[in-house]
Design an enzyme around this catalytic site. Structure first.
Site, PDB file in Angstrom:
ATOM      1  N   ASP A  49       0.855  -1.188   0.000  1.00 44.51           N
ATOM      2  CA  ASP A  49       0.000   0.000   0.000  1.00 44.51           C
ATOM      3  C   ASP A  49       0.893   1.239   0.000  1.00 44.51           C
ATOM      4  O   ASP A  49       1.573   1.528   0.978  1.00 44.51           O
ATOM      5  CB  ASP A  49      -0.871  -0.010   1.269  1.00 44.51           C
ATOM      6  CG  ASP A  49      -1.831   1.167   1.304  1.00 44.51           C
ATOM      7  OD1 ASP A  49      -2.956   1.018   0.796  1.00 44.51           O
ATOM      8  OD2 ASP A  49      -1.458   2.241   1.824  1.00 44.51           O
ATOM      9  N   TYR A  54       3.328   9.606  -0.469  1.00 42.75           N
ATOM     10  CA  TYR A  54       4.428   8.975   0.285  1.00 42.75           C
ATOM     11  C   TYR A  54       5.775   9.141  -0.440  1.00 42.75           C
ATOM     12  O   TYR A  54       6.821   8.837   0.126  1.00 42.75           O
ATOM     13  CB  TYR A  54       4.173   7.475   0.515  1.00 42.75           C
ATOM     14  CG  TYR A  54       2.878   7.124   1.207  1.00 42.75           C
ATOM     15  CD1 TYR A  54       2.094   8.087   1.840  1.00 42.75           C
ATOM     16  CD2 TYR A  54       2.421   5.802   1.239  1.00 42.75           C
ATOM     17  CE1 TYR A  54       0.896   7.750   2.462  1.00 42.75           C
ATOM     18  CE2 TYR A  54       1.234   5.463   1.873  1.00 42.75           C
ATOM     19  CZ  TYR A  54       0.471   6.438   2.471  1.00 42.75           C
ATOM     20  OH  TYR A  54      -0.707   6.106   3.086  1.00 42.75           O
ATOM     21  N   LYS A  79      -2.624   5.981  -4.372  1.00 38.48           N
ATOM     22  CA  LYS A  79      -3.715   6.908  -4.033  1.00 38.48           C
ATOM     23  C   LYS A  79      -3.519   8.268  -4.695  1.00 38.48           C
ATOM     24  O   LYS A  79      -2.381   8.705  -4.889  1.00 38.48           O
ATOM     25  CB  LYS A  79      -3.781   7.108  -2.509  1.00 38.48           C
ATOM     26  CG  LYS A  79      -3.705   5.813  -1.710  1.00 38.48           C
ATOM     27  CD  LYS A  79      -3.917   6.001  -0.231  1.00 38.48           C
ATOM     28  CE  LYS A  79      -3.592   4.731   0.543  1.00 38.48           C
ATOM     29  NZ  LYS A  79      -2.163   4.574   0.879  1.00 38.48           N
ATOM     30  N   HIS A 112      -7.427   9.572  -1.760  1.00 42.61           N
ATOM     31  CA  HIS A 112      -6.752   9.514  -0.456  1.00 42.61           C
ATOM     32  C   HIS A 112      -7.577  10.165   0.661  1.00 42.61           C
ATOM     33  O   HIS A 112      -7.677   9.615   1.762  1.00 42.61           O
ATOM     34  CB  HIS A 112      -5.381  10.198  -0.587  1.00 42.61           C
ATOM     35  CG  HIS A 112      -4.358   9.717   0.386  1.00 42.61           C
ATOM     36  ND1 HIS A 112      -3.017   9.681   0.105  1.00 42.61           N
ATOM     37  CD2 HIS A 112      -4.468   9.273   1.667  1.00 42.61           C
ATOM     38  CE1 HIS A 112      -2.349   9.220   1.157  1.00 42.61           C
ATOM     39  NE2 HIS A 112      -3.204   8.972   2.115  1.00 42.61           N
TER      40      HIS A 112
END
Ligand code: NAD
Length: 279
Positions: A49, A54, A79, A112
Site C-alpha cells: 500500500d 508517500y 492513491k 486519499h
C-alpha cells in the site's frame, strides 16, 4: 524468495480479490523503500500500500521488478492526493503514478482524502470509474470517506467504491462506519492498524499476547484479520516485518475478541477526515 504463508483474500468487485494482509510504506524514506519492500516480499508479503503523497511509488515498483516474481503475483495500491482532485487532474495523477511505478495498471486506486471543502470528490470519482473501465486500475475505492461522502458518490455516479481505507485499531473501532460499509458492500481497509504502536502497551492486549505466546502487535493484527478488515502494517525492521506476517497460526477466542472490543475509546491518531485539507 519464499511464499509458504497462505494469506486469505477478500473479494472485491468483479474477479478481483485482495490479500487481506500486506505492507504499508507511509513514512518509509524513498532511499529505504526498495530494500524494505524486498524484505517483505522475502517474508511472504505480496500486497503493498503506497500513495503519491508517500513519495516512494518508484521504489515500490523497483522492488517488485527486482523480486524476479511476476507482476501478477502482487497487489499494488496507490492513491490520488488532495491536490489532484477534479476530473482532469485525477486522470493525469493516475498516469503519473503508473509512470512512477513503471506499471501498466494498479490493482487498487484510492481517493486519499475526500477534502469536502474543495467539493470535487464526485468529479474525481467519475474519473476513477472511467480509469477502471480503461483498465488502468483493476479496482477503485476511497479512503477516509465518512458516510455522507460515500452515499453521495454512490447516489451521483451509481458506482460503489470497492473499499474505504480508514483509521481503525482497538482504540478507534469505527463501528458505525463499518456498519455503513457492510450495508453498501464496501470492504474495510484499516490504516494505522497498530495505532502507530500506541495500543501495544495496553494491558489487555499484552495479557492476550502472553496467553498465546505471541506479541502484542501479532494479537492486534490477528484481531483485524478476524474482523474481516484488510490490513497492511508498516515496519522498517526485518524482524518486525517477519513478526507481523506470522499471525496465521492462531485464533482469538470470543472472550478475547470481546475484551479488545471493550478497548474502543474513539481515539484518532491521525487527522479528522472532515477537516483534513493538506495540499
Ligand atoms: P501502523 O499502525 O502500521 O504503525 C506503524 C508503526 O508501528 C511503525 O512505525 C513501528 O514503529 C510500529 N510497529 C510496526 N510493527 C511493530 C511490531 N511488530 N512491534 C512493535 N512496533 C511495531 O501505522 P501506519 O504506518 O500509520 O499505517 C500503516 C499503513 O497504513 C501505512 O504505511 C499506509 O500504507 C497506510 N496509511 C494510510 C493512511 C490514509 O490516509 N489512507 C494514513 C496512514 C497510513
Amino acid at each position: 524468495m519464499t511464499s509458504s504463508i497462505d494469506i486469505p483474500t477478500v473479494p472485491l468487485a468483479g474477479d478481483v480479490s485482495i490479500p487481506q494482509f500486506g505492507l504499508g510504506v507511509f513514512q518509509v524514506p524513498p532511499e529505504e523503500t526498495t530494500e524494505n519492500v524486498l524484505h517483505a516480499i522475502e517474508a511472504g508479503y505480496r500486497h503493498v500500500d503506497t500513495a503519491k503523497a508517500y513519495e516512494n511509488e518508484a521504489q515500490v515498483g523497483q522492488a517488485i521488478r527486482a523480486s524476479g516474481l511476476e507482476r501478477s503475483e502482487f497487489f499494488v495500491t496507490t492513491k490520488c492526493f488532495n491536490d489532484d482532485h477534479g476530473y482532469d487532474s485525477a486522470t493525469r495523477a493516475l498516469k503519473t503514478s503508473l509512470g512512477q511505478l513503471e506499471m501498466e495498471h494498479v490493482d487498487l486506486y484510492l481517493i486519499h482524502w475526500p477534502v469536502p471543502s474543495q467539493d470535487r470528490y464526485v468529479e474525481t470519482w467519475q474519473a476513477f470509474v472511467e480509469a477502471q473501465q480503461a483498465g488502468l486500475a483493476r479496482a477503485v475505492g476511497v479512503s477516509n470517506f465518512q458516510p455522507a461522502h460515500l452515499r453521495r458518490i454512490v447516489d451521483e455516479t451509481g458506482v460503489t467504491p470497492a473499499v474505504n481505507q480508514i483509521e481503525l485499531h482497538p482504540y478507534l473501532q469505527q463501528q458505525g462506519l463499518r456498519r455503513e460499509h457492510a450495508d453498501l458492500g464496501i470492504v474495510t481497509e484499516a490504516w494505522s492498524p497498530l495505532a502507530q504502536g500506541l495500543v501495544l502497551d495496553d494491558p489487555a492486549i499484552v495479557a492476550i499476547a502472553a496467553a498465546h505466546g505471541k506479541t502484542a502487535a501479532q494479537v492486534v493484527l490477528r484481531w483485524h484479520i478476524e474482523l474481516g478488515t484488510v490490513v497492511f502494517p508498516k515496519s522498517a525492521t526485518v524482524g518486525r516485518i517477519q513478526e507481523n506476517i506470522d499471525i496465521f497460526d492462531f485464533e482469538l477466542s470470543a472472550e478475547e475478541l470481546a475484551e479488545i472490543e471493550a478497548l474502543d475509546r474513539g481515539e484518532r491518531t491521525g487527522p479528522d477526515p472532515d477537516e483534513f485539507t493538506r495540499p
